[in-house]
Design an enzyme around this catalytic site. Structure first.
Site, mmCIF file in Angstrom:
data_model
loop_
_atom_site.group_PDB
_atom_site.id
_atom_site.type_symbol
_atom_site.label_atom_id
_atom_site.label_comp_id
_atom_site.label_asym_id
_atom_site.label_seq_id
_atom_site.Cartn_x
_atom_site.Cartn_y
_atom_site.Cartn_z
ATOM 1 N N SER A 1 -7.772 2.847 -3.525
ATOM 2 C CA SER A 1 -6.522 3.154 -2.860
ATOM 3 C C SER A 1 -5.531 3.786 -3.823
ATOM 4 C CB SER A 1 -5.930 1.884 -2.260
ATOM 5 O OG SER A 1 -4.674 2.142 -1.714
ATOM 6 N N ASP B 1 1.256 4.022 -3.033
ATOM 7 C CA ASP B 1 0.882 5.421 -2.802
ATOM 8 C C ASP B 1 2.007 6.378 -3.166
ATOM 9 O OD1 ASP B 1 -1.482 4.389 -1.920
ATOM 10 O OD2 ASP B 1 -1.291 5.065 0.152
ATOM 11 N N GLU C 1 0.825 -1.208 0.000
ATOM 12 C CA GLU C 1 0.000 0.000 0.000
ATOM 13 C C GLU C 1 0.856 1.253 0.000
ATOM 14 O OE1 GLU C 1 -2.620 2.434 -0.520
ATOM 15 O OE2 GLU C 1 -3.495 0.483 -0.084
#
Length: 585
Positions: free
Chosen positions: A503, A306, A302
């Site tokens: 996300s 990002d 994650e």
């Protein structure tokens, strides 16, 4: 602390009085909830268990801050861009002195001194680390270890009380009744070894070298299978743009749940997709003891996703990665005696104390709205408002459950209310009052279908005026009685932009916002700040409308994408070339 002589022995009613004679009235329940679905008591906390108790004092002038926020964010208002300073925002959320004094007296009665407290700069929050036994005494409650059906555990109560004459001086106390589990959201970035494929629009053939979108963008056909920085630049009309105002500009990514942003991975990503960014990195800031291990075996998918897409798109704008300590849910045991399962609060506390903040910040974590007590949700949104008033653009991923649980099957859906009734109802995500970014797929774009973007209507917050026209038009077109009783048709949670995931989409869009800020800063203009009023009033003409798809959940197909605003794809996806012209006036 003493027993008031006038009441001693009368019906065993005790009156606690401070040294100056100010007296506390008997306790009265401040909040009581039904045990949320899926949670059961599994024991009592260890004897040495500590909690970090947060006490929220009222913000009597918050309406003035909100007024400032809307004025400086409205592109048709004379004050657009006239953001407030840190000190100005703090003055507008500060409690009255009598509230500070009353809470101080109460704390002193329980042996808590000023040296034991941590106060927010505005003094509207008080934080104290204490044994659970003291918290139980102060709040006239009993904490238990609660276990979720997933196996997660946390220390909570379903009811707490305060002296009645303190109710007007304290908005809320947590952790008490908040059973949120704080989760990361999914991504639709498809890596080369990913065997799961989205359904791309049938009209396009991968045999073609390029695809022309309805907006006129020419996109490499490979973008239908693997999304890259180049794909996003092509799809959203940002090819060839180079930021100029790098000293004044900034971008930030939040990291939680021990998700570490690995610099070696970032360099590999840059070598593959952004060679001009090689040997550059980000500023790392630790919040609440957060770390950022550079062991490749601990690299977070994650966090890596990002920072790679946000910073890859926005290079060379200065970048910051926040790693916030604390990993909810907390499993209470003798080896971990302190409750650390609310890292999101810690991040807000930290950034609000800073003089300088990134101008564009993305978060890919959230929760179901119904797991967040309404009083707490409103206070969190008041913190977001402070950041917006100071000129910060906040982006959050929309979640990946469609209108609730991502499940269109009525027989197996799990969208039940937490109020003890167990009624089927759509479950909106929290937070709702920021710029929420969801997912699309394919070229041309349609609403993501690998899972379904979160989207719908808050049960807590009224619809802001800037959304009125767009949302009313959508609701008027729904067949009468559609999903009656399943949602509250008063507010859609700022779902202004959709990019490539939930996300993945939020950090990607944050990168584009950083580029737009560069355009304004280069012209001597202030940054964009809170985006939603601009997007609904002026920016909508710089967005690509997405009209195909839906967001299933709760035993339904959810809402449909349609022409104009809808709860699935919001206002659309960005056309950077158009937006950079619209933000200059």
């Amino acid at each position: 602390m003493r027993i008031s002589p006038s009441l001693s022995g009368l019906l065993s009613v005790l009156c606690l009085c401070a040294s100056n004679g100010w007296a506390l009235s008997p306790n009265k329940v401040k909040q009581s909830i039904v045990a949320p679905r899926g949670w059961t008591k599994s024991g009592v906390p260890p004897a040495d268990h500590h909690i970090v108790l947060r006490i929220a004092l009222p913000q009597p002038n918050f309406s003035l801050l909100e007024k400032h926020l809307y004025e400086v964010s409205d592109p048709y208002h004379d004050r657009y861009g006239a953001h407030l300073s840190k000190e100005e925002t703090e003055a507008l959320v500060a409690p009255y002195q009598d509230s500070i004094d009353a809470v101080n007296e109460w704390l002193e009665l329980h042996g808590i001194q000023e040296a034991d407290l941590v106060r927010s700069p505005a003094k509207d929050w008080v934080t104290i680390t204490m044994p659970v036994s003291l918290a139980e005494k102060m709040l006239d409650t009993k904490y238990n270890v609660w276990k979720h059906s997933s196996g997660d555990e946390m220390v909570r109560t379903t009811r707490y009380s305060l002296p009645e004459n303190l109710h007007r001086h304290i908005d809320l106390v947590q952790p008490t009744t908040m059973f949120g589990r704080f989760k990361r959201d999914k991504s639709t970035i498809v890596w080369l070894d990913d065997t799961v494929k989205e359904t791309a629009p049938k009209a396009q053939s991968l045999a073609a070298a390029t695809i022309t979108t309805p907006s006129g963008a020419v996109v490499d056909a490979s973008c239908n299978t693997t999304i890259t920085i180049k794909c996003l630049q092509q799809l959203y009309n940002a090819v060839g743009f180079v930021p100029k105002q790098t000293k004044e500009n900034s971008i930030g990514i939040t990291g939680y749940l021990e998700e570490f942003a690995n610099i070696q991975d970032l360099q590999s990503f840059y070598a593959d997709q952004r060679p001009d960014a090689l040997n550059t990195s980000f500023t790392f800031l630790s919040v609440n003891g957060g770390t950022n291990s550079q062991n490749l075996s601990e690299a977070g998918a994650e966090a890596g996703l990002d920072v790679q897409f946000a910073f890859g798109l926005s290079h060379p704008i200065p970048a910051t990665f926040y790693s916030t300590g604390g990993r909810p849910p907390f499993k209470p045991d003798v080896g971990t005696p302190q409750n650390t399962n609310e890292p999101y609060n810690a991040w807000l506390d930290f950034v609000l104390e800073q003089d300088d903040l990134p101008l564009s910040i993305s978060t890919s974590y959230g929760d179901d709205e119904q797991t967040v007590p309404e009083d707490y949700a409103r206070r969190a949104c008041a913190s977001f408002a402070q950041l917006g008033a100071r000129g910060v653009s906040l982006m959050f991923s929309s979640g990946d459950g469609g209108v609730g649980d991502n499940n269109p099957d009525p027989a197996t859906q799990q969208c039940f209310t937490n109020d003890g009734r167990n009624v089927t109802r759509f479950i909106p995500s929290f937070p709702a009052s920021v710029t929420v970014v969801g997912g699309t797929t394919g070229v041309p774009e349609v609403a993501v279908s690998r899972f379904f973007s979160g989207g719908g209507f808050s049960n807590y917050f009224g619809r802001p005026k800037y959304q009125d026209d767009a949302v009313k038009k959508y609701l008027a077109a729904l067949p009468k009685g559609t999903y009656k009783g399943l949602f509250n048709p008063i507010f859609q949670g700022g779902k202004a932009i959709r990019i490539g995931g939930t996300s993945a989409s939020s950090p990607a869009f944050a990168g584009f916002v950083a580029l737009l800020n560069d355009v304004r800063l280069a012209k001597g203009l202030p940054p964009l700040g809170f985006l939603n009023p601009f997007l609904y009033a002026k920016g909508v003409s710089g967005l690509n409308d997405i009209t195909v798809g839906h967001n299933s959940g709760c035993g339904t197909v959810g809402f449909n994408a349609t022409k104009g605003w809808d709860p699935v794809t919001g206002l659309g996806t960005p056309n950077f070339g158009k937006l950079k012209e619209l933000i200059i006036w």
